[in-house]
Structures are given as C-alpha cells and as structure tokens.
Design a protein around this motif. Sequence first.
Motif, mmCIF file in Angstrom:
data_model
loop_
_atom_site.group_PDB
_atom_site.id
_atom_site.type_symbol
_atom_site.label_atom_id
_atom_site.label_comp_id
_atom_site.label_asym_id
_atom_site.label_seq_id
_atom_site.Cartn_x
_atom_site.Cartn_y
_atom_site.Cartn_z
ATOM 1 N N ALA A 21 54.278 -9.093 20.704
ATOM 2 C CA ALA A 21 53.352 -9.833 19.839
ATOM 3 C C ALA A 21 51.960 -9.195 19.791
ATOM 4 N N ARG A 22 51.870 -7.891 19.913
ATOM 5 C CA ARG A 22 50.581 -7.222 19.800
ATOM 6 C C ARG A 22 50.321 -6.854 18.348
ATOM 7 N N THR A 23 49.068 -6.991 17.917
ATOM 8 C CA THR A 23 48.694 -6.794 16.519
ATOM 9 C C THR A 23 47.593 -5.742 16.437
ATOM 10 N N TRP A 24 47.092 -5.573 15.204
ATOM 11 C CA TRP A 24 46.025 -4.599 14.997
ATOM 12 C C TRP A 24 44.751 -4.998 15.737
ATOM 13 N N ASP A 25 44.529 -6.286 15.972
ATOM 14 C CA ASP A 25 43.338 -6.705 16.729
ATOM 15 C C ASP A 25 43.377 -6.168 18.159
ATOM 16 N N GLY A 70 58.814 2.644 1.511
ATOM 17 C CA GLY A 70 58.718 1.543 0.557
ATOM 18 C C GLY A 70 58.256 0.264 1.225
ATOM 19 N N ALA A 71 58.722 0.001 2.462
ATOM 20 C CA ALA A 71 58.294 -1.201 3.173
ATOM 21 C C ALA A 71 56.802 -1.154 3.491
ATOM 22 N N VAL A 72 56.309 0.040 3.841
ATOM 23 C CA VAL A 72 54.882 0.154 4.133
ATOM 24 C C VAL A 72 54.059 -0.036 2.869
ATOM 25 N N LEU A 73 54.521 0.525 1.766
ATOM 26 C CA LEU A 73 53.784 0.381 0.509
ATOM 27 C C LEU A 73 53.834 -1.046 -0.022
ATOM 28 N N ASP A 74 54.939 -1.747 0.230
ATOM 29 C CA ASP A 74 55.043 -3.133 -0.218
ATOM 30 C C ASP A 74 54.068 -4.042 0.525
ATOM 31 N N VAL A 110 57.108 -4.536 9.352
ATOM 32 C CA VAL A 110 56.801 -3.144 9.692
ATOM 33 C C VAL A 110 55.303 -2.939 9.847
ATOM 34 N N THR A 111 54.517 -3.385 8.892
ATOM 35 C CA THR A 111 53.088 -3.072 8.889
ATOM 36 C C THR A 111 52.279 -3.936 9.846
ATOM 37 N N GLU A 112 52.685 -5.178 10.066
ATOM 38 C CA GLU A 112 51.885 -6.089 10.886
ATOM 39 C C GLU A 112 52.390 -6.235 12.316
ATOM 40 N N LEU A 113 53.637 -5.852 12.586
ATOM 41 C CA LEU A 113 54.190 -6.025 13.934
ATOM 42 C C LEU A 113 54.623 -4.700 14.563
ATOM 43 N N VAL A 117 54.330 -1.349 13.491
ATOM 44 C CA VAL A 117 53.401 -0.215 13.500
ATOM 45 C C VAL A 117 52.284 -0.413 14.530
ATOM 46 N N PRO A 118 51.596 -1.562 14.563
ATOM 47 C CA PRO A 118 50.570 -1.699 15.610
ATOM 48 C C PRO A 118 51.134 -1.673 17.017
#
Length: 360
Positions: free
Chosen positions: A169-173, A23-27, A37-40, A42-43
């Motif tokens: 502090a690593r991200t998708w970039d 649910g957190a990923v879908l939100d 979860v999705t921006e910190l 998971v990457p």
Amino acid sequence: MSAASLCALCLGTPVVPPHHLLGAVLDGEATLAGIVVTELRVPRLVLAITAGACLGAAGLVLQEALRNPLAVPEMLGVSSGAALGVGAPLVLALSLPAAAQPLLALGGAVLGGGLTLLAAGLGRSPSAVLLTGAAVAAALQAALLVLMVMADQLDLQLIYRYLLGSLSARTWDDVAGVWPWLLVAAPALVLCAPVLSVMRLGDADAEALGVRAQRARLAALAIAVVLIAPVTAVCGPVAWVGFLAPHVARWFSPDAGAVRWLVWSAAWGAVVVAVADVPARLALAPVETPAGAWTALLGVPAGVALMRTRRRSRTTGGGSAVRVPPAGPRTPETAEAADRAPGGVGSPPPVDTTGAEDAR
C-alpha cells in the motif's frame, strides 16, 4: 532487474499483459488497469528500487569503514533505533503528521548509532563497534517489544508488519518522502567513497595518509544513518539487504576498489529488494507477506555462501606458496627440498609473490 520490474508491473489482480503496459500507463485513471499500474504498482517498484539502493550503499559504507564484512545496519543499532523511533508513537497512539516519520526515524537511528559509538569508545576499534552495536540493537529491540505489549490487537498487527519491512500500500507520497534525503546523502557518498579506499588500509596507514580514522568512521556512520532512516520510516527495517548487496558486488568485481563497489552495492541492493517484493506480493495471494521476511530468508544464507566462496578463492586462487630452500651449504635436507621443488634439481624454485601483491 528487468525481469523483476516486468513481473511487478504485470502480475497480480488484474493481470496486465506486457504489450498492454504502455496503454495502461497512458490511460491513467480512465481504466482499472491504468489506476492499478500507475497509482499502486509503479510507485511500489520505484520505492523498492530506491530503498534497496540506499540500504546497499549504506551496508558497503559501514563494512568498509569498520573493515568488517559483518558490519550491517541491523548489527549496529541503526535500523533498530529507526524502527523504535517510528514504532513508539504508533504504540502510544500519538497522532503525528506523516512528514514527521522520517525525522523520528532519523532521531532513532542517531540514538542507536550514537549509543553504539559511545559504548565502544567513539569507534576507536572496529571490532568493538561491531560487538557493542549488536548489544545495543538487542536492547533497542527489547524496548520496542516492551512497548508492543501495550498496543491493542489492530495496532499490533500493523506494527508487526512494519517491523518486518513491508512495501504494501505504498504510494507516490511515500516515494516523495524519501527523495529529499537522497539529495543530501548522494553528495556525501561521492565525497566519502575515496576515503573508504584509504580506510581499508587500517587506522595507522590512514593516519599516515592524512585521514583521521576516528572522524572518518563517525562520518561514515552519519552517512549510513541518513541513508537508512528515511527508508526505515517508510518501509520498515528491510532486513539484511545491506549485508547481501556488498558481498554480491565484491563477488562479481573482486579486484575493484571501494568506489566501484559502492556503485554496484547500490545497484545490487535495488535488485535484491525488487526481486524479493515479487514473491512477497504474489506467493500467498491475496495475502501479502512482508518483503523484509524474504530478504532475510534468502539474503543471510546467500551472503554467508558468498563470504565462504571469497575466502576459499583467496586461499587457493592465487597459486600455492612454494617454500624456498635456505641459502648455505648443500646438505642432504636442502638437497631433498630442492629436488621436491617444481624447478627440479639445479634450478631455483619459483618464489611466491601473491603475499606481496596482496600487501601492495
């Protein structure tokens, strides 16, 4: 890996229960848990798995090419050179785009590895390469320490964290900066794996089978540089993963060849970094510790223990050798030796064939 991934995604501030992860990923950005979860998380997990796989594969390539279980990026000047290439602009306050960091790390890694091979006579002797690499790595680390004296207090803290290897502090970039290099390294690894099996036989036998040992060693170092440099540019030198992962792979599959060991070294490297990043993020919360400190703290004693276990199993695992009495007339000495043999009197003792199997 499953347990480490679950802990990496669920634990922290805020805590996300496992049944709420989907649910957190879908939100997505609609809720705080979704953003975290999705921006910190998971990457960061994806980068830990990618970095560990690259370091594990690079460690096995170096160990097999040099035929030395101690041949790791930290002792060949590759990691130190990459760290110097990225850390020097930070100390000198040079404003460079983020896309240039992998190139700086690649240049530093090539510098460190090239100095090692040149000083060791272009890699003619594996032992000379290893000893010379340790000296080159120490020289590059000393050069970086000299530059750090010129940094101010804030830059010094950032550089210190970077040199220990951190995923904070690593991200998708940052993940996107590593993947293009993997597209280059993956086909090279596929072509390199069969050659590593031949290199294990020694330079003379490899030359007899049509493999030029010196060129193969240079190519192996080049592949290791391409694997290590982008990871070091993003995460810093995450220490001793390239040492521990190959030994774990050999311990679980002692009879496998270099091709299978390469795959499992990459897998175990990913496991090591993913597991180490969990206490790095949570052990002293809210303060984060570098993941490289945990991999070095746990990896070195574990790797040494695995090496000792494999050496002991080689010594005692294949059965003890039996001395065969010399042929000729039966003398009191030969009769006594025959009586002590497992077969008893009148029967020939079994001949040990473990040495022949090892040679084959």
